[in-house]
Enzyme design. Structure first.
Site, PDB file in Angstrom:
ATOM      1  N   HIS A 100      52.417  34.266  35.840  1.00 31.21           N
ATOM      2  CA  HIS A 100      52.598  35.810  36.570  1.00 31.21           C
ATOM      3  C   HIS A 100      54.199  35.994  36.811  1.00 31.21           C
ATOM      4  O   HIS A 100      54.700  37.190  36.366  1.00 31.21           O
ATOM      5  CB  HIS A 100      52.092  35.803  37.788  1.00 31.21           C
TER       6      HIS A 100
ATOM      7  N   ASP B 165      46.710  36.758  31.170  1.00 29.73           N
ATOM      8  CA  ASP B 165      47.450  36.639  32.446  1.00 29.73           C
ATOM      9  C   ASP B 165      47.361  38.067  33.291  1.00 29.73           C
ATOM     10  O   ASP B 165      47.767  39.164  32.900  1.00 29.73           O
ATOM     11  CB  ASP B 165      48.843  36.754  32.065  1.00 29.73           C
ATOM     12  N   HIS B 166      46.438  38.016  34.341  1.00 31.63           N
ATOM     13  CA  HIS B 166      45.947  39.338  34.843  1.00 31.63           C
ATOM     14  C   HIS B 166      47.051  40.169  35.410  1.00 31.63           C
ATOM     15  O   HIS B 166      46.704  41.357  35.789  1.00 31.63           O
ATOM     16  CB  HIS B 166      44.734  38.974  35.987  1.00 31.63           C
TER      17      HIS B 166
END
Ligand code: BG6
Length: 511
Positions: free
Chosen positions: A261, A198-199
Site C-alpha cells: 500500500h 493491492d486494494h
C-alpha cells in the site's frame, strides 16, 4: 427463467462497459474477504450495470456445505455488509448464478471436481470458457492453488477464452519468498494472467493522484527538488489488530502495509509522467521509481527506520488494551504495530527530497494522506516586518476519510501591521461528485474481467518493493526491540519517530 442484468445506461463506469462474460471462482468462499468485500463489490458492479449478463460464481472452500446453503448464507451476509441497500430483485441475479463445492486446496481431486463444476456452469450460463480465479485464502495456499489449477489444465488459454488468477496480499513475507512465489506462479501461468491485487489501488483518491499530477498544468512544474522540501505519507488507523492477532504476529506493520500500500502511494507520487495509460507503460514508470529508492544496509537501519508497539491508551474516550493483550497475541510479543521510515530517491527529480513514511495501528486518528511540503520562500521582503519566519506551503492529498485535496499557504492578516497567518483552500470529493457506495474492490474486479492489469502489481514491482523493506526486516530480526510497548493507543506513535525528521526543523504533520 433468470433475471437479466439491467441494460448499461449509466456513464458512471470507469470503462463504460461491463466485464467479459465469465465464471468468477472464489477460493475461500466462506471466509471474511468474500462476505465483507467481494460480494458487496460484485453487488455494486451489478447495480451499476457493469456485470456481464453471462456470469456465474462458483465458491470453493474446505467447509462442507450445499450450494443451497451457500446461497442462503451469502444472501444473509450481503444485507449486513453491502455498502448500499440491497434490492431483492438484484440479489436474485446472484442467487440464480451461484454454486458451491467443498474441497481440500492441496488435493488434485478438488480440481478435477472443480473442472466438471466449471464445465457444467459454463454451459448453463453461456460464459464462453472464461474463468477468473480469486485466491481469498491464507497466503500459504497461493502458490499451491495456481499449481493445482495449472495441473488440472484450468489455466490453459485456448480457443479464444481467457483464464486469470487474482492473488491476494501479502505476496511473500520478504524478498526471497516473494521471488520464490513469483517463480512458482510464473512456472504455471503467464504474467498477463496474473493479477496481484493491492486494494489501495482501487481507491478513487489513489487513482486520482495521476489525474491530479498530470491532468493539471500548474502542479507538475513544481513537482521536483527545486520546489519541494520533503514528502510525508501517513497511513494511520485507530483499529487494533481486531481478530487477526495470529496473522499479525508473524506479519507486523512493516510487511503488512509498506511494500504494497504505502510504496504504491510513493510510486504514484514520485513517478515520471508515463507516455500513455497503457498498463505496461504506467507500471514501468512505477517500478522505475521504486528502483530509484536508495538501498540501505542493515547497519544503517537505526537512522532510517523506527518501530513501535502500542500499549494501553484511550481513543474517543474509550479505553483500549495493549497490543500484547489482544486475542491470539503473545503477551511478550516483539511484533511492531507501527513503523516510520525515511526514503531517499536517487534520481534527478527527487535527489535531496526525503520521503517520510509512517503507519500504525491504534493511532490518534484514522487518516491516510500524502503531504507535500514546499520549500519556504526567502525572507528578504519581510525582514523589516514583525514576520519572523515564512512557513512552508503544503499540499495535502487526503486519501481517506474526508477524501479531498487541500492547499495551505500564508495570507496577510487584515490590519495596518504586516502579519501573516496560515490559511487553507479545500476541495472535497463529496462536494463535487457526491459519495459513491463503494468497497474499493469494484474497479479492480471489473479490470480483471476486461483484462486490464494497470492497477495490479507486476512481478518486478513486487520485487522492487521488497528490496526497499528487506534490510529493515533483517536488521529488526537480528535485534529485537527492547522498549515495547513504546507508544500509547490513541497517540501519534513513538517519540523516536520525530528524530527521523529532525533535520531542518521538520516535523510530522498532525491530524
Ligand atoms: C490491509 C491490512 O491490507 O489494509 C490491514 O492487512 C489494514 O491490516 C488494511 O487494516 C487497511 O486498509 P484500509 O483500506 O482500511 O486503509
Amino acid at each position: 427463467m433468470t433475471t437479466s442484468v439491467p441494460k448499461n445506461t449509466s456513464a458512471a463506469a470507469s470503462h463504460g462497459k461491463p466485464g467479459d462474460p465469465c465464471v468468477f471462482v472464489i477460493f475461500g468462499a466462506t471466509g471474511d474477504l468474500t462476505k465483507r468485500l467481494l460480494m458487496p463489490a460484485l453487488y455494486n458492479l451489478l447495480a451499476n450495470k457493469l456485470l456481464p449478463d453471462k456470469f456465474a460464481i462458483v465458491g470453493v472452500s474446505n467447509v462442507e456445505m450445499s450450494s443451497e446453503d451457500f446461497r442462503k448464507q451469502l444472501g444473509d451476509e450481503i444485507k449486513q455488509f453491502a455498502t448500499t441497500k440491497v434490492s431483492d430483485d438484484l440479489w436474485k441475479f446472484f442467487d440464480q448464478r451461484m454454486s458451491y463445492m467443498s474441497g481440500d486446496f492441496k488435493d488434485p481431486a478438488t480440481y478435477q471436481k472443480l473442472r466438471s463444476e466449471l464445465e457444467k456452469t459454463d454451459k448453463a450460463h453461456g460464459t464462453p470458457g472464461n474463468y477468473l480465479f480469486y485466491t481469498a485464502v491464507s497466503p500459504s495456499f497461493f502458490g499451491e492453488i495456481v499449481k493445482q489449477l495449472a495441473g488440472a489444465r484450468l489455466t490453459t488459454e485456448a480457443d479464444g477464452h481467457w483464464r486469470r488468477v487474482i492473488i491476494e496480499k501479502p505476496f511473500g513475507h520478504d524478498l526471497e519468498s516473494a521471488n520464490a512465489l513469483n517463480r512458482e506462479i510464473g512456472a504455471c501461468i503467464n504474467e498477463h494472467q496474473t493479477f496481484r491485487i493491492d486494494h489501495y489501488l482501487g481507491k478513487e483518491t489513489v487513482q486520482n493522484i495521476l489525474a491530479f499530477r498530470f491532468g493539471n498544468g500548474f502542479f507538475e512544474p513544481l513537482w521536483n527538488n527545486t520546489y519541494i522540501d520533503h514528502v510525508q505519507i501517513t497511513v494511520a488507523e485507530t483499529v487494533g489488530v481486531e481478530e487477526r492477532g495470529a496473522f499479525y504476529e508473524v506479519t507486523g506493520a512493516l510487511r503488512d502495509m509498506v511494500p504494497n500500500h504505502i510504496l504504491a502511494l510513493v510510486s504514484l507520487t514520485g513517478m515520471e509522467p508515463p507516455n500513455s495509460f497503457d498498463s505496461e507503460t504506467v507500471r514501468d514508470e512505477k517500478t522505475k521509481l521504486l528502483r530509484a529508492i536508495r538501498p540501505i544496509t542493515p547497519d544503517e537501519v537505526p537512522s532510517w527506520a523506527v518501530r513501535g508497539q502500542y500499549g494501553p491508551g484511550t481513543i474517543d474516550g474509550k479505553q483500549m488494551p495493549a497490543y500484547r493483550s489482544e486475542p491470539h497475541v503473545d503477551p511478550k510479543s516483539g511484533t511492531e504495530t507501527y513503523v516510520a521510515m525515511k526514503l531517499a530517491i536517487d534520481n534527478w527529480r527527487w535527489s535531496g527530497v526525503p520521503f517520510y513514511l509512517r503507519t500504525g495501528k491504534r493511532m490518534a486518528q484514522r487518516l491516510t494522506e500524502i503531504a507535500i511540503k514546499f520549500k519556504a520562500p526567502p525572507a528578504l521582503l519581510f525582514r523589516q516586518t514583525g514576520v519572523k519566519q515564512l512557513e512552508q506551503n503544503g499540499l495535502v492529498l487526503h486519501i481517506q476519510p474526508n477524501e479531498g485535496i487541500s492547499l495551505s499557504f500564508s495570507a496577510k492578516v487584515p490590519g495596518p501591521v504586516v502579519k501573516l497567518a496560515g490559511v487553507d483552500m479545500n476541495f472535497k470529493y463529496a462536494d463535487y461528485f457526491g459519495s459513491a457506495a463503494s468497497t474499493g474492490y469494484e474497479t479492480l474486479l471489473l479490470d480483471c474481467m476486461i483484462g486490464d492489469p494497470s492497477l495490479f502489481q507486476r512481478a518486478d514491482t513486487v520485487d522492487a518493493g521488497w528490496r526497499v523493506v528487506d534490510p529493515i526486516l533483517e536488521a529488526w530480526k537480528a535485534k529485537p526491540a527492547t522498549d515495547f510497548p513504546n507508544y500509547a493507543a490513541g497517540s501519534w506513535g513513538p517519540a523516536a519517530a520525530s528524530d527521523l525528521l529532525k533535520h531542518g526543523g521538520r516535523k510530522w504533520k498532525e491530524g
